[in-house]
Design an enzyme around this catalytic site. Sequence first.
Site, mmCIF file in Angstrom:
data_model
loop_
_atom_site.group_PDB
_atom_site.id
_atom_site.type_symbol
_atom_site.label_atom_id
_atom_site.label_comp_id
_atom_site.label_asym_id
_atom_site.label_seq_id
_atom_site.Cartn_x
_atom_site.Cartn_y
_atom_site.Cartn_z
ATOM 1 N N ASP A 137 41.900 42.987 38.562
ATOM 2 C CA ASP A 137 41.434 42.018 37.522
ATOM 3 C C ASP A 137 42.565 42.006 36.436
ATOM 4 O O ASP A 137 43.104 43.171 35.949
ATOM 5 C CB ASP A 137 40.277 42.881 36.577
ATOM 6 C CG ASP A 137 39.600 41.854 35.751
ATOM 7 O OD1 ASP A 137 40.211 40.961 35.237
ATOM 8 O OD2 ASP A 137 38.275 41.827 35.704
ATOM 9 N N THR A 171 44.947 40.557 51.663
ATOM 10 C CA THR A 171 43.569 40.820 51.238
ATOM 11 C C THR A 171 42.742 39.689 51.218
ATOM 12 O O THR A 171 43.002 38.337 51.578
ATOM 13 C CB THR A 171 43.503 41.197 49.777
ATOM 14 O OG1 THR A 171 43.909 40.357 48.922
ATOM 15 C CG2 THR A 171 44.777 42.371 49.598
ATOM 16 N N GLU A 172 41.433 39.558 51.117
ATOM 17 C CA GLU A 172 40.399 38.524 50.890
ATOM 18 C C GLU A 172 41.078 37.500 49.800
ATOM 19 O O GLU A 172 40.968 36.276 50.210
ATOM 20 C CB GLU A 172 38.986 39.016 50.760
ATOM 21 C CG GLU A 172 38.432 39.823 51.378
ATOM 22 C CD GLU A 172 38.675 41.300 51.101
ATOM 23 O OE1 GLU A 172 39.429 41.648 50.212
ATOM 24 O OE2 GLU A 172 38.465 42.162 52.061
ATOM 25 N N ASN A 201 34.668 55.350 39.991
ATOM 26 C CA ASN A 201 35.660 54.904 39.049
ATOM 27 C C ASN A 201 36.878 55.645 38.928
ATOM 28 O O ASN A 201 37.249 56.758 38.846
ATOM 29 C CB ASN A 201 34.838 55.144 37.608
ATOM 30 C CG ASN A 201 35.571 54.132 36.558
ATOM 31 O OD1 ASN A 201 36.637 53.865 36.732
ATOM 32 N ND2 ASN A 201 34.941 53.835 35.498
ATOM 33 N N GLU A 225 44.016 52.626 47.679
ATOM 34 C CA GLU A 225 44.043 51.527 47.339
ATOM 35 C C GLU A 225 43.027 51.422 46.127
ATOM 36 O O GLU A 225 41.759 51.657 46.507
ATOM 37 C CB GLU A 225 43.666 50.531 48.376
ATOM 38 C CG GLU A 225 43.628 49.070 47.660
ATOM 39 C CD GLU A 225 43.100 48.089 48.702
ATOM 40 O OE1 GLU A 225 43.196 46.909 48.526
ATOM 41 O OE2 GLU A 225 42.496 48.436 49.792
#
Length: 213
Positions: free
Chosen positions: A118, A191-192, A96, A44
Amino acid sequence: MRFRNKPWAAEYIAEHSYYCILGPENRKGKWHEVFGNEHPIHIEVGTGKGTFITEMAKANPHINYIGIELFESVVVKALERAVVANVPNVKLLNVNAEKLTEYFDKNEVDRVYLNFSDPWPKKRHAKRRLTYKTFLDLYKSVLVPKGEIHFKTDNRGLFEFSLMSFSEYGLLLNYVSLDLHNSDYEGNIMTEYEEKFSSKGFPIYRCEVQYKE
């Protein structure tokens, strides 16, 4: 996005290196040895606070999961969750994702999850989106032949961009939903961010794509 600094995070990570792997570049090509089995490996990219990956690991003990998170103050929350859940088939990397090939060998990963990445809404930032072609190249370099990407977002603009990016890259579209929570899809683990946005009535977009080779 700003994250609150956690001075204790580095020490906590060091104390729980069973879950949060230190020096992951030394494990390249050896992840099955790390897990101690030959189960498929799913990663993930952008694991956040770890709800998704931990719950997936609990539901699928025959699959190994690796969560990748850039921010130390965030990955430590995922680490806390993994420690409490006590799931041996979860590992976390505080690295990263742009350097994915430094940590994984060719054909070492079976599936990539991209959850609520994002959106980088400004056009000039398109190359930073995790579904941009350079990232698709990156995933392909570590995935098995015909490996898959599973993608979820609440951002329609990012979803439309991603579908176009997948299509232009030549990926096969195996599944698409414009309103996941009102679809017949079974086995969804939230997910959150997904819990937050869906509770406000926002539709969740999801797709599964596959490399042709």
